[in-house]
Motif scaffolding. Structure first.
Motif, PDB file in Angstrom:
ATOM      1  N   TYR A  53      11.955 -19.056  -5.189  1.00 48.38           N
ATOM      2  CA  TYR A  53      13.309 -19.104  -4.636  1.00 48.38           C
ATOM      3  C   TYR A  53      13.331 -18.903  -3.114  1.00 48.38           C
ATOM      4  N   SER A  54      12.165 -18.812  -2.496  1.00 51.29           N
ATOM      5  CA  SER A  54      12.118 -18.602  -1.040  1.00 51.29           C
ATOM      6  C   SER A  54      11.148 -19.581  -0.376  1.00 51.29           C
ATOM      7  N   LEU A 136      21.278 -25.400  -2.236  1.00 54.16           N
ATOM      8  CA  LEU A 136      20.771 -24.049  -2.498  1.00 54.16           C
ATOM      9  C   LEU A 136      21.623 -23.326  -3.538  1.00 54.16           C
ATOM     10  N   ASN A 140      19.563 -21.994  -6.603  1.00 56.97           N
ATOM     11  CA  ASN A 140      19.471 -20.539  -6.802  1.00 56.97           C
ATOM     12  C   ASN A 140      20.167 -20.077  -8.068  1.00 56.97           C
TER      13      ASN A 140
END
Length: 542
Positions: A53-54, A136, A140
């Motif tokens: 997620y990063s 995003l 996410n």
């Protein structure tokens, strides 16, 4: 009979490949090997826990720009670069889909599902910062809670712009989003039997609930921020009454700065209570992951119990447990569902890059090669009907909603384009950078199969069967008939000459591997074989 019960047998190479093809954009050979022997539950757990997620942010890929190789989303908005920066977001996302160095994850395949569900296109949004936030939001929350996802997307700047939510004001309501919220995003237009799930008055009432939302700094050069705002004076503060389809629910009108959120929460709660909402979502997930054809048996045995679980008090619209239950089900691994869909252009293009180990150049340190790599993929995917983040309508890509479903990916034009795409792997004409030609070195591949390559007199040559078997490993979702294998060898590879001729040609090459004529003789046969297999109908299935 198809069942939602857990598939408990250890995964074979065939079932591991099936899971990886459906849950990702296509596996590498190493990933198939790594997942073989796991239980379905263990495999799906890995695909979820591997999610990143990063990831590093997108960068400017224009080698002539002063900001080349640098992140650009934190810079002031630049209208002159709006198209380019929005376009580079696609390459950023395609990198996450394609990268062979990261452990396989289902996150980005599921994100594409939600992006094709809550459609908002780059072209209409027309502000690369809005597109990035929207993407995003979906990524996410792809495995999060559907209630949260519906609530957040309803006031997302990109969606407000795409479906005119920012124009929706008291006294002059715009019904675009209110309609699609019901028809496409939650309850669905009709139930499985064709009965309407809502009325036109429900659209009007929902539009009144959603009045007052705006966004700031759209396409404002030099701006460094943007956001969603709610203007209470633009909001319809009266009560909104819905039809019997929603049990005559009344959403109480509110005033003040919190009115928008309060009424939106009530609206989403009402939509999720509709009995068709969980079925509509679970039916779409089934069609995405399992089979485009939802029969009455599938509806009763898989979709309805999955929907009941999705909406249960214990689960409360959490997405991850539903995806886990579906991907570990007996229905998912049933033989009738393996190879039951046609690859989308993404699954064809990205899957080939992954299966044939075409490494993705480093985005930050090798951005010129990175851009060339994804230029090749994106524009061909677009020509094959799949421009990423640019669906032709709010309904999404046509093959995902029209009758015929995935079959619509194939027509006389796109079939030729698919063949042209896979041919590029055979001819290796695209130089990504010095020393890196994209494609399959078929001679090197065959050489790797040969034990004691230089020992011509002491070690038997690999046969046509050895070659065809190796080149076919995990290439097809369905097993080929023996007659097909013989055709590939005798008609395509050997072109009617005896199979012994291959042994003679191969040994001649082994004797003098630097001899161009001898190398080309075996290369010609190997290229013919692989090129044909990549053009076969069976390769289009997954």
């Amino acid at each position: 009979m198809l069942r939602l019960d857990t598939f408990t047998q250890p995964l074979t190479a065939k079932t591991a490949a099936h899971l990886l093809r459906r849950a990702t954009f296509g596996p590498t050979q190493a990933e198939i090997t790594a997942f073989t022997g796991l239980t379905a539950a263990e495999a799906v757990s890995r695909l979820i826990s591997n999610a990143n997620y990063s990831p590093p942010p997108p960068i400017d890929l224009d080698s002539t720009a002063s900001t080349a190789g640098q992140p650009y989303l934190d810079l002031p908005f630049n209208g002159d670069r709006n198209f380019a920066f929005g376009h580079y977001l696609r390459y950023w996302w395609m990198r996450l889909m394609t990268d062979q160095s990261a452990p396989p994850s289902l996150l980005d395949k599921l994100t594409l599902f939600w992006q094709n569900h809550f459609v908002a296109t780059r072209e209409v949004i027309d502000d690369y910062r809005f597109v990035n936030r929207y993407l995003l939001l979906l990524r996410n929350n792809a495995l999060g809670n559907f209630r949260t996802l519906v609530t957040q997307i309803s006031k997302d700047p990109a969606m407000l712009r795409f479906l005119n939510g920012n124009e929706n004001e008291v006294g002059k309501p715009n019904e675009n989003y209110a309609r699609e919220l019901q028809e496409l995003f939650t309850v669905g237009a009709v139930d499985f039997d064709g009965n309407k799930n809502y009325t036109e008055d429900d659209v009007k009432a929902a539009a009144r609930v959603l009045t007052g939302w705006k966004y700031t700094n759209f396409w404002k050069n030099g701006s460094t921020s943007f956001d969603t705002t709610f203007t209470s004076t633009k909001h319809d503060a009266t009560n909104k009454t819905f039809s019997a389809k929603y049990n005559n629910t009344v959403i109480t009108g509110r005033t003040g700065t919190t009115a928008g959120d309060a009424e939106l929460i009530d609206l989403v709660a009402m939509l999720l209570k509709h009995p068709q909402t969980p079925r509509f979502i679970c039916r779409k997930l089934y069609r995405w992951y399992v089979n485009p054809n939802v029969t009455t048996e599938v509806e009763n045995a898989v979709v309805i119990p999955l929907a009941q679980f999705f909406a249960s008090d214990a689960n409360n619209y959490a997405i991850q447990p539903v995806v886990e239950k579906l991907l570990t089900s007996q229905a998912f691994f049933d033989d009738t569902n393996i190879g039951s869909m046609i690859k989308s252009p993404a699954e064809l293009a990205i899957g080939a890059m992954r299966l044939f180990n075409q490494p993705v150049p480093d985005m930050n340190t090798d951005y010129v090669a990175f851009k060339k790599y994804f230029d090749f993929m994106f524009w061909r995917m677009r020509d094959m009907q799949m421009a990423l983040i640019d669906q032709p309508s709010v309904f999404g890509y046509e093959p995902y909603y029209q009758t015929g479903y995935s079959q619509i990916w194939i027509n006389t034009t796109t079939l030729a384009l698919r063949s042209d795409y896979t041919d590029a792997y055979i001819w290796q004409w695209l130089e990504i950078k010095t020393g890196y030609k994209m494609g399959i070195d078929v001679v090197a591949w065959a050489t790797s199969l040969q034990t004691n390559f230089a020992d011509v007199s002491g070690t038997p040559a690999i046969t046509c069967v050895d070659v065809q078997t190796a080149f076919s490993k995990n290439l097809f979702a369905l097993d080929l008939f023996q007659s097909q294998k013989d055709f590939l060898i005798d008609t395509i590879m050997m072109q009617g000459v005896p199979r012994q001729s291959w042994v003679n040609e191969w040994n001649a090459y082994r004797t003098s591997p630097t001899n161009t004529n001898r190398r080309n003789a075996v290369k010609y046969r190997l290229q013919n074989l692989m090129r044909y297999m990549l053009r076969m109908a069976e390769y289009q299935l997954f």
